[in-house]
Design a protein around this motif. Structure first.
Motif, PDB file in Angstrom:
ATOM      1  N   THR B  52       0.799  -1.230   0.000  1.00 31.22           N
ATOM      2  CA  THR B  52       0.000   0.000   0.000  1.00 31.22           C
ATOM      3  C   THR B  52       0.832   1.280   0.000  1.00 31.22           C
ATOM      4  O   THR B  52       0.414   2.274  -0.585  1.00 31.22           O
ATOM      5  CB  THR B  52      -0.943   0.054   1.207  1.00 31.22           C
ATOM      6  N   THR B  53       1.987   1.282   0.668  1.00 28.81           N
ATOM      7  CA  THR B  53       2.714   2.547   0.769  1.00 28.81           C
ATOM      8  C   THR B  53       3.195   3.050  -0.593  1.00 28.81           C
ATOM      9  O   THR B  53       2.977   4.217  -0.920  1.00 28.81           O
ATOM     10  CB  THR B  53       3.871   2.428   1.767  1.00 28.81           C
ATOM     11  N   PRO B  54       3.839   2.201  -1.441  1.00 30.47           N
ATOM     12  CA  PRO B  54       4.187   2.695  -2.776  1.00 30.47           C
ATOM     13  C   PRO B  54       2.967   3.098  -3.594  1.00 30.47           C
ATOM     14  O   PRO B  54       3.010   4.072  -4.347  1.00 30.47           O
ATOM     15  CB  PRO B  54       4.906   1.505  -3.422  1.00 30.47           C
ATOM     16  N   LEU B  55       1.840   2.371  -3.402  1.00 31.75           N
ATOM     17  CA  LEU B  55       0.607   2.722  -4.102  1.00 31.75           C
ATOM     18  C   LEU B  55       0.157   4.124  -3.699  1.00 31.75           C
ATOM     19  O   LEU B  55      -0.195   4.960  -4.540  1.00 31.75           O
ATOM     20  CB  LEU B  55      -0.470   1.700  -3.731  1.00 31.75           C
ATOM     21  N   PHE B  89      -5.900   7.780   1.053  1.00 28.05           N
ATOM     22  CA  PHE B  89      -4.974   6.808   1.652  1.00 28.05           C
ATOM     23  C   PHE B  89      -5.737   5.669   2.323  1.00 28.05           C
ATOM     24  O   PHE B  89      -5.452   4.494   2.107  1.00 28.05           O
ATOM     25  CB  PHE B  89      -4.090   7.487   2.704  1.00 28.05           C
ATOM     26  N   ILE B  90      -6.719   6.039   3.134  1.00 28.99           N
ATOM     27  CA  ILE B  90      -7.406   4.987   3.886  1.00 28.99           C
ATOM     28  C   ILE B  90      -8.248   4.134   2.948  1.00 28.99           C
ATOM     29  O   ILE B  90      -8.367   2.920   3.146  1.00 28.99           O
ATOM     30  CB  ILE B  90      -8.231   5.576   5.056  1.00 28.99           C
ATOM     31  N   SER B  91      -8.781   4.740   1.863  1.00 32.05           N
ATOM     32  CA  SER B  91      -9.526   3.921   0.904  1.00 32.05           C
ATOM     33  C   SER B  91      -8.597   2.938   0.208  1.00 32.05           C
ATOM     34  O   SER B  91      -8.954   1.776   0.009  1.00 32.05           O
ATOM     35  CB  SER B  91     -10.204   4.785  -0.153  1.00 32.05           C
ATOM     36  N   THR B  92      -7.397   3.415  -0.173  1.00 31.51           N
ATOM     37  CA  THR B  92      -6.439   2.508  -0.797  1.00 31.51           C
ATOM     38  C   THR B  92      -6.146   1.338   0.122  1.00 31.51           C
ATOM     39  O   THR B  92      -6.139   0.176  -0.303  1.00 31.51           O
ATOM     40  CB  THR B  92      -5.106   3.229  -1.059  1.00 31.51           C
ATOM     41  N   ILE B  93      -5.903   1.661   1.401  1.00 28.46           N
ATOM     42  CA  ILE B  93      -5.545   0.594   2.329  1.00 28.46           C
ATOM     43  C   ILE B  93      -6.699  -0.379   2.498  1.00 28.46           C
ATOM     44  O   ILE B  93      -6.513  -1.602   2.395  1.00 28.46           O
ATOM     45  CB  ILE B  93      -5.109   1.201   3.675  1.00 28.46           C
ATOM     46  N   ALA B  94      -7.904   0.161   2.707  1.00 30.77           N
ATOM     47  CA  ALA B  94      -9.049  -0.729   2.891  1.00 30.77           C
ATOM     48  C   ALA B  94      -9.270  -1.577   1.648  1.00 30.77           C
ATOM     49  O   ALA B  94      -9.500  -2.788   1.733  1.00 30.77           O
ATOM     50  CB  ALA B  94     -10.301   0.083   3.216  1.00 30.77           C
ATOM     51  N   GLY B  95      -9.160  -0.930   0.476  1.00 29.26           N
ATOM     52  CA  GLY B  95      -9.350  -1.671  -0.768  1.00 29.26           C
ATOM     53  C   GLY B  95      -8.295  -2.737  -0.959  1.00 29.26           C
ATOM     54  O   GLY B  95      -8.605  -3.870  -1.310  1.00 29.26           O
ATOM     55  N   ALA B  96      -7.023  -2.375  -0.709  1.00 32.11           N
ATOM     56  CA  ALA B  96      -5.941  -3.335  -0.897  1.00 32.11           C
ATOM     57  C   ALA B  96      -6.100  -4.522   0.043  1.00 32.11           C
ATOM     58  O   ALA B  96      -5.902  -5.677  -0.358  1.00 32.11           O
ATOM     59  CB  ALA B  96      -4.591  -2.653  -0.658  1.00 32.11           C
ATOM     60  N   ILE B 117      -8.510 -14.225  10.318  1.00 31.02           N
ATOM     61  CA  ILE B 117      -9.087 -13.153  11.127  1.00 31.02           C
ATOM     62  C   ILE B 117      -8.243 -11.885  11.118  1.00 31.02           C
ATOM     63  O   ILE B 117      -8.757 -10.805  11.278  1.00 31.02           O
ATOM     64  CB  ILE B 117      -9.234 -13.580  12.601  1.00 31.02           C
ATOM     65  N   PHE B 118      -6.923 -12.025  10.943  1.00 30.99           N
ATOM     66  CA  PHE B 118      -6.070 -10.852  11.107  1.00 30.99           C
ATOM     67  C   PHE B 118      -6.095  -9.951   9.894  1.00 30.99           C
ATOM     68  O   PHE B 118      -5.862  -8.763  10.014  1.00 30.99           O
ATOM     69  CB  PHE B 118      -4.633 -11.263  11.381  1.00 30.99           C
ATOM     70  N   LEU B 119      -6.366 -10.516   8.730  1.00 35.73           N
ATOM     71  CA  LEU B 119      -6.294  -9.694   7.525  1.00 35.73           C
ATOM     72  C   LEU B 119      -7.216  -8.475   7.571  1.00 35.73           C
ATOM     73  O   LEU B 119      -6.751  -7.358   7.394  1.00 35.73           O
ATOM     74  CB  LEU B 119      -6.570 -10.546   6.292  1.00 35.73           C
ATOM     75  N   PRO B 120      -8.526  -8.652   7.839  1.00 34.91           N
ATOM     76  CA  PRO B 120      -9.371  -7.455   7.891  1.00 34.91           C
ATOM     77  C   PRO B 120      -8.945  -6.485   8.987  1.00 34.91           C
ATOM     78  O   PRO B 120      -9.108  -5.281   8.846  1.00 34.91           O
ATOM     79  CB  PRO B 120     -10.776  -8.008   8.159  1.00 34.91           C
ATOM     80  N   LEU B 121      -8.376  -7.002  10.070  1.00 29.51           N
ATOM     81  CA  LEU B 121      -7.957  -6.130  11.166  1.00 29.51           C
ATOM     82  C   LEU B 121      -6.855  -5.175  10.746  1.00 29.51           C
ATOM     83  O   LEU B 121      -6.677  -4.114  11.333  1.00 29.51           O
ATOM     84  CB  LEU B 121      -7.439  -6.967  12.334  1.00 29.51           C
ATOM     85  N   ILE B 122      -6.092  -5.584   9.722  1.00 27.53           N
ATOM     86  CA  ILE B 122      -4.939  -4.774   9.345  1.00 27.53           C
ATOM     87  C   ILE B 122      -5.357  -3.402   8.827  1.00 27.53           C
ATOM     88  O   ILE B 122      -4.628  -2.435   8.977  1.00 27.53           O
ATOM     89  CB  ILE B 122      -4.093  -5.537   8.316  1.00 27.53           C
ATOM     90  N   THR B 123      -6.570  -3.327   8.242  1.00 32.12           N
ATOM     91  CA  THR B 123      -7.043  -2.028   7.744  1.00 32.12           C
ATOM     92  C   THR B 123      -6.928  -0.957   8.810  1.00 32.12           C
ATOM     93  O   THR B 123      -6.539   0.170   8.546  1.00 32.12           O
ATOM     94  CB  THR B 123      -8.511  -2.134   7.317  1.00 32.12           C
TER      95      THR B 123
END
Lengths: 227, 204
Positions: B52-55, B89-96, B117-123
């Motif tokens: 996400t950061t380079p995106l 930024f937050i949309s990119t992260i949530a989408g990614a 379970i952890f993947l959605p939490l990462i948003t």
């Protein structure tokens, strides 16, 4: 964080008409200050909190920002709760919160530029502050707007309380001042008083919160082993 | 090249996202009870961070900053959309995160069930958004952004696995009841933070 794992919002509780400041509503407002404090009991929102507590003034501004965002995001999501599809609710919540945080950020940049510089990225990080998402998921998605607003207000205040307490300790012992005014007099320094350098470093905030948790839980048996 | 290695080392040790900036503390404290789960979360964070950061860097530099839109038409050169940074930024992260979740679920079901379970939490992990915001604030280039995000991810991974290791050991020690769990985790994190302070000033 654990709140995130509950998949569906709790069902809407049927309640009879309450006054604006009925006992139940006041309870919603008061509980997060101590018994269900978001930082020390629910373990939410430690993320962006601790780095801004070296001095009282940024901590105060930060708390005001968080109080604004928690209460209004709770209000907005609660108003929208019946029209948000469950599958995409996290993105909807994030967009609402990001909008409110943008308002806070732009306001700070316009009127309090020096504080805004000091808070730097931490204003933006209010978006991912777990208190906000946690309360949205646990409360606002299933409750009426007014109690949701009070819940957000209470949790924001509970967060601010911890933040300012930590900041008072750190600024007083770390630089001998409060809100930027010198409290420890010059003659004390002349007689060998030295500021505590540890207090300015990041780990000090964790020590203070750790001690507060210890004190709070030894005072209130119910809270032992909550998390 | 040398400065990139230096940036990586700084991001992992000196400016560790957890110990120097307290980012991602929520999941750091909540998911550090067992080494195995901590390991899974750490890997997922590295992955999402590097993605996400380079995106976000590209979005910032080709859509939002003043003059960034001039590749569409010169008349847009004076448009400054930086105030939209948080929302995008937050949309990119949530989408990614959503995308990564679906891809892993489809092609790597074994990994999915262990990370599930952890993947959605990462948003909502502050360290991810924090890294993007640091990238914006410090005006890194693309190469620096990639290296910095990898370093920040590895730093988080290191921190959470270390804390989980210590907490597993602590289960057999006699901690006062009010201090058990959260209180003790705070003290351990503080002491680990002090230890990580000793890295400050290191350069390669």
């Amino acid at each position: 964080m654990a709140v995130q794992e509950t998949p569906a919002a709790p069902p809407v509780v049927k309640q009879k008409k309450d006054g604006l400041f009925s006992k139940k509503n006041l309870q919603i407002l008061r509980d997060p200050l101590d018994d269900t404090n978001p930082v020390t009991v629910q373990v939410l929102g430690i993320c962006s909190a601790l780095a801004v507590t070296v001095q009282v003034k940024p901590a105060l501004i930060m708390s005001l920002g968080v109080i604004f965002v928690t209460s209004f995001s709770n209000l907005i999501i609660s108003l929208l709760r019946k029209s948000i599809p469950t599958r995409i609710r996290i993105i909807v919540q994030l967009i609402v919160v990001a909008m409110l945080v943008t308002i806070v950020d732009q306001t700070l940049k316009a009127f309090l530029f020096d504080v805004s510089k000091k808070l730097a990225v931490f204003v933006g990080l209010i978006i991912t502050n777990c208190i906000i998402m946690g309360r949205l998921e646990a409360f606002a998605l299933g409750q009426k707007p007014w109690p949701s607003f009070l819940d957000g207000l209470g949790n924001g205040l509970g967060y601010g309380l911890i933040l300012i307490m930590v900041a008072v300790f750190r600024e007083f012992f770390g630089s001998g001042s409060l809100m930027g005014y010198q409290i420890v007099p010059q003659w004390a320094y002349d007689h060998g008083y030295v500021n505590n350098g540890l207090m300015v470093l990041p780990p000090a905030a964790l020590f203070i919160i750790g001690l507060y948790i210890w004190w709070q839980r030894s005072r209130n048996e119910k809270l032992v082993n909550v998390s | 090249m040398e400065s990139l290695v230096n940036l990586f080392v700084r991001a992992v040790f000196v400016e560790n996202v957890v110990f120097a900036y307290f980012l991602g503390m929520c999941s750091f404290l909540a998911v550090s009870k067992k080494i195995k789960t901590a390991f899974g979360l750490g890997l997922a964070v590295i992955f999402v961070m590097v993605l996400t950061t380079p995106l976000n860097y590209l979005i910032l530099n080709y859509m939002l900053e003043e003059g960034a839109l001039s590749w569409i038409s010169p008349s847009l050169a004076s448009v400054d959309l930086t105030f939209l940074a948080f929302i995008l930024f937050i949309s990119t992260i949530a989408g990614a995160v959503q995308l990564v979740e679906m891809v892993i679920e489809k092609f790597l079901p074994a990994l999915y069930s262990s990370l599930g379970i952890f993947l959605p939490l990462i948003t909502v992990n502050c360290s991810i958004l924090g890294t993007s915001l640091f990238m914006q604030e410090r005006e890194y280039g693309l190469a620096e952004t990639a290296v910095f995000s990898l370093g920040a991810g590895v730093g988080f991974f290191l921190a959470i696995v270390l804390l989980a290791g210590i907490r597993e050991r602590l289960r057999y020690s006699n901690v006062p009841a009010p201090l058990q769990g959260l209180g003790m985790a705070m003290f351990i994190t503080a002491l680990m933070g002090l230890a990580f302070l000793s890295f400050s000033g290191i350069k390669i």
